[in-house]
Design an enzyme around this catalytic site. Structure first.
Site, short mmCIF file in Angstrom:
data_model
loop_
_atom_site.label_atom_id
_atom_site.label_comp_id
_atom_site.label_asym_id
_atom_site.label_seq_id
_atom_site.Cartn_x
_atom_site.Cartn_y
_atom_site.Cartn_z
N GLU A 108 29.67 39.30 -4.31
CA GLU A 108 30.45 39.44 -5.55
C GLU A 108 31.16 40.78 -5.62
OE1 GLU A 108 30.90 40.59 -9.91
OE2 GLU A 108 29.77 41.54 -8.29
N ASP A 133 22.09 45.48 -11.08
CA ASP A 133 23.32 44.69 -11.02
C ASP A 133 23.39 44.08 -9.63
OD1 ASP A 133 25.88 43.65 -11.04
OD2 ASP A 133 26.86 45.61 -10.92
N HIS A 162 26.77 50.87 -10.26
CA HIS A 162 27.65 51.25 -9.15
C HIS A 162 27.57 52.75 -8.84
CE1 HIS A 162 30.53 47.53 -9.69
NE2 HIS A 162 29.25 47.21 -9.68
N ASP A 174 24.92 38.27 -15.59
CA ASP A 174 25.46 39.50 -14.99
C ASP A 174 26.07 40.44 -16.02
OD1 ASP A 174 26.09 41.26 -12.96
OD2 ASP A 174 27.90 40.19 -12.32
N ASP A 189 24.10 40.20 -4.00
CA ASP A 189 24.47 41.47 -3.37
C ASP A 189 24.49 42.60 -4.40
OD1 ASP A 189 26.80 40.15 -4.48
OD2 ASP A 189 28.02 41.72 -3.57
N HIS A 241 24.51 36.94 -8.77
CA HIS A 241 24.88 37.25 -7.38
C HIS A 241 23.81 38.12 -6.74
CE1 HIS A 241 26.32 41.45 -8.13
NE2 HIS A 241 26.77 40.97 -9.27
#
Length: 481
Positions: free
Chosen positions: A145, A115, A456, A169, A78, A76
């Site tokens: 995602e 990520d 994150h 991922d 994003d 992904h």
């Protein structure tokens, strides 16, 4: 980026650094996806786009591999956009400030986007490399995602030709992921009444900060603090004791990230300010001791704020009550896989608006019945606090198939190249494989990736040697597929 110029494999890192210059927060991927498409066209690929914005990049088989069945790679485009307070970064226009820190790559004060930028870069490198003897290759690059699996959810059956899919991922070298949890969002909303603050009151911002945060699935069992929950604990202890009026509560930025910071605007009688400060300092010490090494940098403090109209006393009690009573953390562990969280909830975001307060929960489970039951409990607790709950339909989990031919291939290549078998596992996080498998029944799937940590969060980092091994591994799989 001069300290990054000698990173190997150069092709992969060049794609990653190029992608890092383009803003690509979830739902803001248009420019980044256009760049991906341009790179694929330059590599001689056939390119298709679908209605939701995904891209499918196709490359013919290398000479001599035309008789082999096609294989798909998937990643992904994003990234999660998190930054430390005080970091002057605009995710809508600024490039990520990537730098090398020993044998790791990091970003200055923000998430790195490894990520899943490393996955996208590896897939592009596989398409562009002249010396990889791959079969017919498809690369599916999805959008959004991180905030709703929008791209995978909008994927149409029949678009992919391959019946084997390798997701790029995962986040731990040497581990082969073959299953994941499903998830569902619940948003609790309470309409609130505003009243004028008491005469002579002083506005203060009660702030919780310094927490590690982390991925709301992968890190939910690590015991780290949730800033929203900790703020509620402090408010419960001081609001009545010091006759505070509550104007707003805010915390967390992403539904799928454990909240690192949260704050409340409270109004206090100046005569009680010193006593309030003493209590806050005492509570900060107690919570630092409770969290210990799990979150050693917790800070709780007071600072001046602009006065606001305050919530009615009933609304303030209801808001604090839900933040205290609403589920957060591990609900159940897997009875079949040691150490795997089976069901959990992340109290991810609380926002105060002029006329309402909203609290978001993200519930994950490998068991659909458990996921639904926990979402129902959130709705029941919220109703007791006078909140109404709306929710998404959620997304499915990915059932492990440990004996599939793709799993055997990937594990066998790893043993051949590195001398050891892989750790085969399922994870307590959402991967797009669940949705892809729902739309392509019978698709054989597996997920791999290099080692990265604290995704994150602004501490996100990726191992340089691990990326080298990841590339060697991916090439090995494609050449034996």
């Amino acid at each position: 980026m001069s300290d990054l110029a000698d990173l190997e494999p150069k092709l992969l890192w060049n794609y990653f650094l190029g992608l890092s210059r383009i803003p690509r927060g979830s739902k803001n991927e248009t420019a980044a996806m256009a760049w991906v498409v341009d790179q694929a066209i330059a590599a001689g690929c056939e390119v298709e786009r679908d209605a939701v914005g995904n891209a499918l990049l196709r490359k013919k088989a290398a000479p001599g591999r035309e008789d082999r069945p096609a294989i798909a790679l998937q990643a992904h485009v994003d990234m999660v956009c998190e930054k430390n307070e005080g970091t002057p970064h605009d995710f809508a226009k600024d490039p990520i400030a990537v730098y090398r820190d020993g044998d790791r790559v990091r970003a200055r004060g923000t998430t790195l986007g490894a990520d899943n930028g490393i996955g996208v870069a590896a897939a592009l490198a596989a398409l562009a490399a002249k010396d990889v003897r791959h079969p017919a290759l498809e690369v599916l690059v999805t959008i959004d995602e991180e905030t709703g699996l929008t791209g995978a959810n909008g994927l149409q059956p029949g678009w992919l030709r391959a019946r084997r899919l390798l997701n790029l991922d995962s986040e731990e070298e040497g581990e082969l992921t073959i299953g994941c949890a499903g998830g569902v969002d619940s948003t609790a909303t309470r309409r609130v009444t505003r009243v004028a603050p008491g005469a002579g009151r002083k506005a203060l911002r009660l702030k919780v900060s310094g927490l590690k945060g982390g991925h709301s699935g992968i890190d939910i069992g690590a015991g780290r603090g949730n800033a929203v929950r900790l703020l509620a604990e402090v408010l419960e202890a001081v609001v009545l004791r010091h006759d505070l009026q509550l104007a707003s509560v805010r915390g967390g930025n992403k539904r799928n990230a454990i909240a690192r910071e949260a704050s409340a605007i409270v109004l206090v009688d100046p005569a009680r300010e010193a006593a309030l400060a003493a209590d806050v300092a005492r509570l900060a010490g107690e919570w630092r001791a409770a969290l210990g090494a799990l979150d050693p940098n917790l800070a709780v403090g007071l600072e001046p704020a602009q006065p606001e109209a305050v919530l009615s006393a009933a609304d303030a009690r209801a808001v604090v009550g839900l933040l205290l009573a609403g589920p957060h953390g591990v609900e159940a562990m897997s009875p079949d896989i040691a150490g795997l969280v089976q069901t959990s909830t992340n109290m991810g975001i609380v926002e105060t608006h002029a006329d309402r307060v909203e609290v978001n929960f993200l519930t994950r489970s490998a068991i659909d019945a458990s996921k639904r039951a926990l979402a129902a409990r959130i709705a029941a607790v919220a109703a007791l606090a006078g909140f109404e709950v709306s929710g998404s339909n959620g997304y499915p989990g990915w059932k492990p198939e440990p004996r599939s031919e793709l799993v055997k291939l990937v594990d066998g290549v790893h043993e051949e190249l590195f001398g050891k078998r892989m750790i085969v596992k399922a994870i307590h996080a959402g991967l797009e494989c669940g949705l892809i498998g729902e739309k392509y029944p019978g698709m054989e799937m597996a997920s791999i990736g290099p080692s990265m940590w604290d995704v994150h969060t602004p501490d996100e980092q990726v191992s340089i040697p691990s990326v080298q091994s990841f590339w060697r591994f991916l090439v090995g799989i494609l050449e034996r597929a």
